[in-house]
Design a protein around this motif. Structure first.
Motif, PDB file in Angstrom:
ATOM      1  N   MET A  10      -2.605 -21.823   3.333  1.00  0.00           N
ATOM      2  CA  MET A  10      -2.200 -23.198   3.507  1.00  0.00           C
ATOM      3  C   MET A  10      -1.471 -23.334   4.849  1.00  0.00           C
ATOM      4  O   MET A  10      -0.586 -22.557   5.161  1.00  0.00           O
ATOM      5  N   GLN A  11      -1.831 -24.330   5.590  1.00  0.00           N
ATOM      6  CA  GLN A  11      -1.207 -24.566   6.885  1.00  0.00           C
ATOM      7  C   GLN A  11      -0.077 -25.571   6.746  1.00  0.00           C
ATOM      8  O   GLN A  11      -0.125 -26.467   5.908  1.00  0.00           O
ATOM      9  N   SER A  12       0.928 -25.410   7.563  1.00  0.00           N
ATOM     10  CA  SER A  12       1.997 -26.408   7.595  1.00  0.00           C
ATOM     11  C   SER A  12       2.089 -26.964   8.996  1.00  0.00           C
ATOM     12  O   SER A  12       1.808 -26.272   9.980  1.00  0.00           O
ATOM     13  N   PHE A  13       2.457 -28.201   9.089  1.00  0.00           N
ATOM     14  CA  PHE A  13       2.564 -28.877  10.368  1.00  0.00           C
ATOM     15  C   PHE A  13       3.958 -29.463  10.518  1.00  0.00           C
ATOM     16  O   PHE A  13       4.530 -29.963   9.560  1.00  0.00           O
ATOM     17  N   ASP A  14       4.476 -29.383  11.707  1.00  0.00           N
ATOM     18  CA  ASP A  14       5.711 -30.084  12.025  1.00  0.00           C
ATOM     19  C   ASP A  14       5.321 -31.430  12.587  1.00  0.00           C
ATOM     20  O   ASP A  14       4.520 -31.516  13.515  1.00  0.00           O
ATOM     21  N   LEU A  15       5.873 -32.441  12.010  1.00  0.00           N
ATOM     22  CA  LEU A  15       5.554 -33.791  12.443  1.00  0.00           C
ATOM     23  C   LEU A  15       6.842 -34.521  12.754  1.00  0.00           C
ATOM     24  O   LEU A  15       7.786 -34.484  11.967  1.00  0.00           O
ATOM     25  N   GLN A  16       6.883 -35.134  13.881  1.00  0.00           N
ATOM     26  CA  GLN A  16       8.036 -35.954  14.227  1.00  0.00           C
ATOM     27  C   GLN A  16       7.576 -37.396  14.258  1.00  0.00           C
ATOM     28  O   GLN A  16       6.502 -37.704  14.767  1.00  0.00           O
ATOM     29  N   LEU A  17       8.431 -38.238  13.732  1.00  0.00           N
ATOM     30  CA  LEU A  17       8.127 -39.650  13.665  1.00  0.00           C
ATOM     31  C   LEU A  17       9.274 -40.422  14.281  1.00  0.00           C
ATOM     32  O   LEU A  17      10.440 -40.129  14.024  1.00  0.00           O
ATOM     33  N   SER A  18       8.954 -41.378  15.058  1.00  0.00           N
ATOM     34  CA  SER A  18       9.983 -42.190  15.705  1.00  0.00           C
ATOM     35  C   SER A  18       9.804 -43.634  15.263  1.00  0.00           C
ATOM     36  O   SER A  18       8.699 -44.183  15.344  1.00  0.00           O
ATOM     37  N   ILE A  19      10.886 -44.199  14.764  1.00  0.00           N
ATOM     38  CA  ILE A  19      10.857 -45.595  14.319  1.00  0.00           C
ATOM     39  C   ILE A  19      11.914 -46.356  15.096  1.00  0.00           C
ATOM     40  O   ILE A  19      13.070 -45.933  15.162  1.00  0.00           O
ATOM     41  N   SER A  20      11.528 -47.460  15.629  1.00  0.00           N
ATOM     42  CA  SER A  20      12.480 -48.307  16.354  1.00  0.00           C
ATOM     43  C   SER A  20      12.999 -49.392  15.422  1.00  0.00           C
ATOM     44  O   SER A  20      12.217 -50.054  14.745  1.00  0.00           O
ATOM     45  N   LEU A  21      14.307 -49.519  15.395  1.00  0.00           N
ATOM     46  CA  LEU A  21      14.933 -50.564  14.586  1.00  0.00           C
ATOM     47  C   LEU A  21      15.479 -51.643  15.509  1.00  0.00           C
ATOM     48  O   LEU A  21      15.961 -51.342  16.601  1.00  0.00           O
ATOM     49  N   PRO A  22      15.445 -52.866  15.041  1.00  0.00           N
ATOM     50  CA  PRO A  22      16.088 -53.930  15.823  1.00  0.00           C
ATOM     51  C   PRO A  22      17.580 -53.627  15.979  1.00  0.00           C
ATOM     52  O   PRO A  22      18.182 -52.949  15.148  1.00  0.00           O
ATOM     53  N   GLU A  23      18.162 -54.115  17.041  1.00  0.00           N
ATOM     54  CA  GLU A  23      19.579 -53.860  17.353  1.00  0.00           C
ATOM     55  C   GLU A  23      20.527 -54.246  16.219  1.00  0.00           C
ATOM     56  O   GLU A  23      21.582 -53.659  16.062  1.00  0.00           O
ATOM     57  N   ASN A  24      20.168 -55.241  15.410  1.00  0.00           N
ATOM     58  CA  ASN A  24      21.065 -55.726  14.360  1.00  0.00           C
ATOM     59  C   ASN A  24      20.947 -54.939  13.050  1.00  0.00           C
ATOM     60  O   ASN A  24      21.595 -55.267  12.066  1.00  0.00           O
ATOM     61  N   LEU A  25      20.144 -53.881  13.011  1.00  0.00           N
ATOM     62  CA  LEU A  25      19.975 -53.082  11.797  1.00  0.00           C
ATOM     63  C   LEU A  25      20.399 -51.642  12.028  1.00  0.00           C
ATOM     64  O   LEU A  25      20.263 -51.111  13.125  1.00  0.00           O
ATOM     65  N   VAL A  26      20.901 -51.017  10.951  1.00  0.00           N
ATOM     66  CA  VAL A  26      21.254 -49.599  10.980  1.00  0.00           C
ATOM     67  C   VAL A  26      20.752 -48.940   9.709  1.00  0.00           C
ATOM     68  O   VAL A  26      20.543 -49.600   8.693  1.00  0.00           O
TER      69      VAL A  26
END
Length: 106
Positions: free
Chosen positions: A1-17
């Protein structure tokens, strides 16, 4: 079984945290700190009428022993006409959360 490293980038509006759920729940509970609820507040929070609350929570013996301010609890039971119910918001909220199943499974 192979494993993968995945990075995900999500941009949030300035008014959200984004915060952890535990921190969010602490924040919500702080909102109740130092507040007292009236019976009307309790009715609105639970979406139940006063008669139901009295019959299923407030005057149930095992709950009243915990709730009644005269027994070290956090609910003021009116002693006569003209007096109002009073609930320590944080502790009443915690009680309702903790005892939800017990309240509905009587």
């Amino acid at each position: 079984m192979q494993s993968f490293d995945l990075q995900l980038s999500i941009s949030l509006p300035e008014n959200l945290v984004v915060i952890e759920r535990v921190e969010y729940e602490k924040f919500l509970n702080q909102d109740l700190k130092g507040q007292w609820w009236s019976m009307k507040d309790l009715e609105e929070r639970t979406n139940k009428k006063i008669e139901w609350l009295k019959e299923n929570v407030l005057y149930v013996k095992r709950f009243k022993e915990v709730l009644d301010v005269n027994q070290g609890g956090f609910v003021y039971y009116p002693q006569g006409r003209g007096q109002c119910w009073s609930f320590q918001a944080t502790r009443m909220s915690e009680f309702l959360e903790k005892n939800f199943a017990s309240i509905y499974s009587r």
